[in-house]
Design an enzyme around this catalytic site. Sequence first.
Site, short mmCIF file in Angstrom:
data_model
loop_
_atom_site.label_atom_id
_atom_site.label_comp_id
_atom_site.label_asym_id
_atom_site.label_seq_id
_atom_site.Cartn_x
_atom_site.Cartn_y
_atom_site.Cartn_z
N SER A 58 0.78 -1.24 0.00
CA SER A 58 0.00 0.00 0.00
C SER A 58 0.81 1.29 0.00
CB SER A 58 -0.93 0.00 1.22
OG SER A 58 -0.18 -0.20 2.39
N GLU A 79 -3.79 -1.25 6.96
CA GLU A 79 -4.14 0.16 6.88
C GLU A 79 -5.44 0.43 7.62
OE1 GLU A 79 -2.03 2.22 5.78
OE2 GLU A 79 -0.68 0.92 4.64
N ALA A 82 -0.30 -9.43 8.04
CA ALA A 82 0.37 -10.39 7.15
C ALA A 82 1.18 -11.43 7.92
CB ALA A 82 1.30 -9.64 6.19
N TYR A 123 22.29 1.50 11.04
CA TYR A 123 21.45 0.66 10.18
C TYR A 123 22.16 -0.67 9.84
CZ TYR A 123 17.56 -0.47 7.20
OH TYR A 123 16.45 -1.09 6.67
P1 NAD Z 1 6.46 1.50 4.11
O1 NAD Z 1 6.24 1.85 5.54
O2 NAD Z 1 6.18 2.55 3.08
O3 NAD Z 1 5.57 0.20 3.71
C1 NAD Z 1 5.30 -0.85 4.56
C2 NAD Z 1 4.15 -1.70 4.04
O4 NAD Z 1 3.98 -2.82 4.93
C3 NAD Z 1 2.80 -1.00 3.96
O5 NAD Z 1 2.10 -1.47 2.83
C4 NAD Z 1 2.07 -1.49 5.22
O6 NAD Z 1 0.64 -1.48 5.15
C5 NAD Z 1 2.60 -2.91 5.28
N1 NAD Z 1 2.52 -3.53 6.61
C6 NAD Z 1 3.17 -3.17 7.74
N2 NAD Z 1 2.87 -4.03 8.74
C7 NAD Z 1 2.03 -4.96 8.22
C8 NAD Z 1 1.37 -6.11 8.74
N3 NAD Z 1 1.54 -6.51 9.99
N4 NAD Z 1 0.56 -6.81 7.89
C9 NAD Z 1 0.36 -6.40 6.62
N5 NAD Z 1 0.99 -5.36 6.07
C10 NAD Z 1 1.80 -4.64 6.86
O7 NAD Z 1 7.93 0.96 4.04
P2 NAD Z 1 9.07 0.91 2.89
O8 NAD Z 1 10.10 1.92 3.22
O9 NAD Z 1 8.49 0.84 1.53
O10 NAD Z 1 9.73 -0.49 3.26
C11 NAD Z 1 9.46 -1.69 2.58
C12 NAD Z 1 10.70 -2.55 2.58
O11 NAD Z 1 11.74 -1.86 1.86
C13 NAD Z 1 11.25 -2.79 4.00
O12 NAD Z 1 11.76 -4.10 4.07
C14 NAD Z 1 12.40 -1.78 4.09
O13 NAD Z 1 13.38 -2.17 5.02
C15 NAD Z 1 12.91 -1.83 2.66
N6 NAD Z 1 13.76 -0.68 2.28
C16 NAD Z 1 13.37 0.61 2.55
C17 NAD Z 1 14.24 1.66 2.22
C18 NAD Z 1 13.89 3.10 2.50
O14 NAD Z 1 14.78 3.95 2.46
N7 NAD Z 1 12.64 3.41 2.73
C19 NAD Z 1 15.47 1.40 1.57
C20 NAD Z 1 15.79 0.09 1.24
C21 NAD Z 1 14.93 -0.95 1.62
#
Ligand code: NAD
Length: 392
Positions: free
Chosen positions: A50, A75, A112, A235
């Site tokens: 999402s 959400e 999830a 990190y």
């Molecule tokens: P985000 O917070 O934008 O997205 C998280 C998603 O997980 C959302 O869709 C949320 O609804 C869902 N979610 C959370 N808990 C949940 C649950 N219990 N059940 C179902 N859905 C759930 O985060 P993001 O930054 O896009 O991170 C996604 C991945 O990318 C992570 O593994 C993060 O470590 C990785 N990542 C992020 C970055 C960055 O800089 N943002 C960089 C590299 C990697």
Amino acid sequence: MVIKPKVRGFICTNAHPVGCAASVEEQIDYVRSQGDLGEGPKNVLILGCSTGYGLASRIVSTFGYGAKTLGVCFEKAPSERKTGTAGWYNTAAFHQFASKENIYAKTLNGDAFSNEMKQQVIDTLKADLGKVDLVIYSLASPRRTDPETGEVYKSTLKPVGQDYKTKTYDTDKDLIHEVALEAANEEEIANTIKVMGGEDWELWLNALADADLLSENCKTTAYTYIGKELTWPIYGQATIGKAKEDLDRAASAINNKMSDLNVKAYVSSLKALVTQASSAIPVMPLYISLIYKVMKEEGTHEGCIEQIYGLFKEKLLQDEPDTDDANRLRMDGKETNDATQAKIKVLWDQVTQDNFHELSDYAGYHHEFLKLFGFDIEQVDYEADVDPLVDW
Ligand code: NAD
């Protein structure tokens, strides 16, 4: 309802439905502007669909490759008096755009990590889509309830091995200050691995395989951030980095276990950018404001959609993609190369309260932050009365 941003600390507690739809549309337009992407996945399961990188993965799957998607997210729905979360509105908008193209999209809202959600996904796939050929694991969560014991584990963001003092930027108070971060104990490290490590990714793949819902040659990826010296203490080499290392273990366990189906599991390393997850991590707002400045000057700045488009096209969907020594797909090179890091380090050493806004691209950071919640988007009228009750 007239909706203005309510920012509290590192989070915005409301969201704008029209703004969220505009930002989803902008990502769709980016993918469409890339032309024909050729053959790609047909049925995609996206866990964490999402916002952030998961939403971008869903958009590339559908609007780049015409794939049917089943998404899972956590959400909050809107009420008469309170807006829904940004992920709620993003999902509603995504469904509308997919339905205009007659492309299947369904989203299940719930935990999830639970067995119940895994069963719901299995039932939905059996009823609607059949086998999946791509599984994206993009959950970012501060806690996880173990599906077998019911115990709740919380992650911590702490250094490992020794205490660490560093600069940080407090977005709420517009203040650069020192933070002293205490080293995590063994239990905190183990709990963070339990939440953000590879266990749940493996459970998902096992559940799908047991239900005969993985197609031959199915691919799966979980996202990680590796970073460099400036972010390692908080990190890469910290509690969250230990959890991310566990993804590497999980990827090889999945590859070994599912070799008969030729399932390919990869950890994909992406660049740092503003998302709801990253703005909660100390140091990251400062670091990201500086890399935005440097990378925009270099012409290498990218957001979620550019990163994921590149990942799918150049790496994930290739038969024999280039990987690093740990079999990871790397999309973070434009950020982590030595020349770019050296420029960021110069700024990092110089930055103080007085020169922060001049040396960094905090304006760009803040704009992206508000945009995550559907605010600060040029074409949206924020004085207009909008109905918060949007469904999908
Ligand atoms: P985000 O917070 O934008 O997205 C998280 C998603 O997980 C959302 O869709 C949320 O609804 C869902 N979610 C959370 N808990 C949940 C649950 N219990 N059940 C179902 N859905 C759930 O985060 P993001 O930054 O896009 O991170 C996604 C991945 O990318 C992570 O593994 C993060 O470590 C990785 N990542 C992020 C970055 C960055 O800089 N943002 C960089 C590299 C990697």
